[in-house]
Design a protein around this motif. Sequence first.
Motif, PDB file in Angstrom:
ATOM      1  N   ASP A 276     -13.859  -6.514  34.077  1.00  0.00           N
ATOM      2  CA  ASP A 276     -14.604  -5.263  33.878  1.00  0.00           C
ATOM      3  C   ASP A 276     -13.701  -4.282  33.125  1.00  0.00           C
ATOM      4  O   ASP A 276     -12.775  -3.716  33.686  1.00  0.00           O
TER       5      ASP A 276
ATOM      6  N   THR B 223     -18.721  -0.808  28.403  1.00  0.00           N
ATOM      7  CA  THR B 223     -19.769   0.214  28.487  1.00  0.00           C
ATOM      8  C   THR B 223     -19.599   1.269  27.401  1.00  0.00           C
ATOM      9  O   THR B 223     -18.479   1.483  26.912  1.00  0.00           O
TER      10      THR B 223
ATOM     11  N   GLY C 285     -26.412   0.273  31.432  1.00  0.00           N
ATOM     12  CA  GLY C 285     -25.030   0.539  31.834  1.00  0.00           C
ATOM     13  C   GLY C 285     -24.355  -0.773  32.180  1.00  0.00           C
ATOM     14  O   GLY C 285     -25.028  -1.809  32.345  1.00  0.00           O
ATOM     15  N   SER C 286     -23.006  -0.760  32.274  1.00  0.00           N
ATOM     16  CA  SER C 286     -22.374  -2.015  32.703  1.00  0.00           C
ATOM     17  C   SER C 286     -22.663  -2.259  34.170  1.00  0.00           C
ATOM     18  O   SER C 286     -22.602  -3.405  34.634  1.00  0.00           O
ATOM     19  N   SER C 287     -23.057  -1.216  34.911  1.00  0.00           N
ATOM     20  CA  SER C 287     -23.526  -1.442  36.294  1.00  0.00           C
ATOM     21  C   SER C 287     -24.734  -2.360  36.286  1.00  0.00           C
ATOM     22  O   SER C 287     -24.871  -3.222  37.157  1.00  0.00           O
TER      23      SER C 287
ATOM     24  N   ALA D 221     -14.490  -1.318  31.658  1.00  0.00           N
ATOM     25  CA  ALA D 221     -15.234  -0.068  31.413  1.00  0.00           C
ATOM     26  C   ALA D 221     -14.368   1.006  30.754  1.00  0.00           C
ATOM     27  O   ALA D 221     -14.876   1.857  30.026  1.00  0.00           O
ATOM     28  N   TYR D 222     -13.057   0.959  31.023  1.00  0.00           N
ATOM     29  CA  TYR D 222     -12.169   2.036  30.547  1.00  0.00           C
ATOM     30  C   TYR D 222     -11.200   1.564  29.470  1.00  0.00           C
ATOM     31  O   TYR D 222     -10.195   2.219  29.224  1.00  0.00           O
TER      32      TYR D 222
ATOM     33  N   SER E 289     -20.504   4.284  28.289  1.00  0.00           N
ATOM     34  CA  SER E 289     -20.588   5.481  29.141  1.00  0.00           C
ATOM     35  C   SER E 289     -19.330   6.342  29.099  1.00  0.00           C
ATOM     36  O   SER E 289     -19.415   7.545  29.337  1.00  0.00           O
ATOM     37  N   LYS E 290     -18.189   5.753  28.855  1.00  0.00           N
ATOM     38  CA  LYS E 290     -16.925   6.457  29.072  1.00  0.00           C
ATOM     39  C   LYS E 290     -16.359   6.998  27.747  1.00  0.00           C
ATOM     40  O   LYS E 290     -16.490   8.170  27.451  1.00  0.00           O
TER      41      LYS E 290
ATOM     42  N   ASN F 166     -10.479   0.867  38.632  1.00  0.00           N
ATOM     43  CA  ASN F 166     -11.030   2.109  39.174  1.00  0.00           C
ATOM     44  C   ASN F 166     -10.921   1.999  40.696  1.00  0.00           C
ATOM     45  O   ASN F 166     -11.423   1.022  41.243  1.00  0.00           O
TER      46      ASN F 166
ATOM     47  N   ARG G 235     -27.126   5.152  29.408  1.00  0.00           N
ATOM     48  CA  ARG G 235     -27.121   3.849  30.062  1.00  0.00           C
ATOM     49  C   ARG G 235     -27.143   2.681  29.077  1.00  0.00           C
ATOM     50  O   ARG G 235     -28.204   2.124  28.774  1.00  0.00           O
TER      51      ARG G 235
ATOM     52  N   PHE H 146     -13.873  -0.793  42.088  1.00  0.00           N
ATOM     53  CA  PHE H 146     -15.149  -0.123  41.818  1.00  0.00           C
ATOM     54  C   PHE H 146     -16.127  -0.382  42.964  1.00  0.00           C
ATOM     55  O   PHE H 146     -16.322  -1.522  43.383  1.00  0.00           O
TER      56      PHE H 146
HETATM   57  C1  PLP Z   1     -14.787  -0.057  36.757  1.00  0.00           C
HETATM   58  C2  PLP Z   1     -16.153   0.385  36.367  1.00  0.00           C
HETATM   59  N1  PLP Z   1     -16.987  -0.513  35.890  1.00  0.00           N
HETATM   60  C3  PLP Z   1     -18.224  -0.187  35.503  1.00  0.00           C
HETATM   61  C4  PLP Z   1     -18.683   1.109  35.613  1.00  0.00           C
HETATM   62  C5  PLP Z   1     -20.112   1.357  35.259  1.00  0.00           C
HETATM   63  O1  PLP Z   1     -20.349   2.251  34.294  1.00  0.00           O
HETATM   64  P1  PLP Z   1     -21.764   2.264  33.557  1.00  0.00           P
HETATM   65  O2  PLP Z   1     -22.767   1.660  34.470  1.00  0.00           O
HETATM   66  O3  PLP Z   1     -22.028   3.680  33.293  1.00  0.00           O
HETATM   67  O4  PLP Z   1     -21.578   1.431  32.336  1.00  0.00           O
HETATM   68  C6  PLP Z   1     -17.849   2.102  36.115  1.00  0.00           C
HETATM   69  C7  PLP Z   1     -18.337   3.484  36.252  1.00  0.00           C
HETATM   70  O5  PLP Z   1     -17.761   4.344  36.826  1.00  0.00           O
HETATM   71  C8  PLP Z   1     -16.555   1.726  36.512  1.00  0.00           C
HETATM   72  O6  PLP Z   1     -15.715   2.615  37.037  1.00  0.00           O
END
Ligand code: PLP
Length: 368
Positions: free
Chosen positions: A198, A228, A97-99, A200-201, A230-231, A171, A239, A123
């Motif tokens: 970041d 990511t 994941g990007s986390s 992610a979106y 994920s979205k 976020n 992940r 975030f």
């Molecule tokens: C701003 C932002 N960055 C990164 C992530 C991480 O997402 P993931 O770990 O699923 O790639 C999220 C997840 O909610 C997010 O809101």
Amino acid sequence: MSTTERTPGRPRPAVAELPAYRPGRDASQAEAEHGITNAIKLASNENPEPALAAIVDAISAAAAGVNRYADHRATPVRAALADHLGVDIEQVTVGSGSSGVLHQIFSTYVADGDEVLFPWRSFEVYPIYTRLAAGRQVDVPLNDELGVDVDALIAALTPATKVVVVATPNNPTGVLCSTADLARLAIAAGDDTIVVVDEAYREFAPADGDDAVRDLVGRYHNVVVTRTLSKAQGLAGLRLGYAIGHPGVIADIDKGAVPFAVNALAQAGALAAIAHADEITERVERIVAERSRVVEALRAVGWWLPEPAGNFIYLPVGDGAVALAVALEKVGVVVRPFDGDGVRVTIGTPAENDRFLAAIADHAPVGR
Ligand SMILES: Cc1ncc(COP(=O)(O)O)c(C=O)c1O
């Protein structure tokens, strides 16, 4: 087991004082707590549609090979991403994941008292990772539109700033930060400071708008963009996140990678997602259209909302955040409160969004 006895071990002070990360609540938790059925989860910015059949097929096929380790560096995925983005493979790394990628970035650059600068609210892992790395959080309030105040970030830079992180769209507020502003930030930060963008979106933002990889990577060597699957791609449970930046920076970040962190199924699913970009775009368009519908319905009855560019909207209700989230949850709509600030609502299927709109109609709008 008794909970009164002392917990063995001596965690680092940074860890001992750390609150645990709290994910969005599940529909089943809300159902059990409130004695209801048919709850829906709009709390974690997930994609409401199941993964594309081609992705599920690829994951299923890969399952037969899980007795073997996957490619440690996920070379085919990095190659496909690099090709898609028009960068060199050495400019791309992947993580759980990007986390996971963000965690690697923080642990590469941040230690004892180093400053990590970010806008707030943003975030929730940024403060956690900062504290985990024993860094010092320096946060700057969002502007009146609940977007990033880049001038305030620039003013808060010091020689101790090791990392700056900006989520765009942010976020939980959903507001975009322009790459022109991020370029100013990167220049002001200088090469001793890593600027993480970041994204992610990003797929939910206008397709003809800014693009941090195109506009910043290559020009500003201290910029690292994280993204990511994920979205938009709907692979949150699989992940796979990635970062794009200067090859030297990517090599440094990679030194701390957990071996084989991106598992074989994630790699197979990611390759299928990258190969089916057009279908992913169609799904994103459906979510963006629903976002417009929800926003228009809320504004029509008097809500003030920041301009959303992600797959969620934000109700800045201040001190009423937890009460509003609990009230919505009691009628089966699970959303994400940020105590004292607001409530974030993920865009779901049309039927789920109707449920949310029906539930919020019982609450007085908060305008400006
Ligand atoms: C701003 C932002 N960055 C990164 C992530 C991480 O997402 P993931 O770990 O699923 O790639 C999220 C997840 O909610 C997010 O809101």
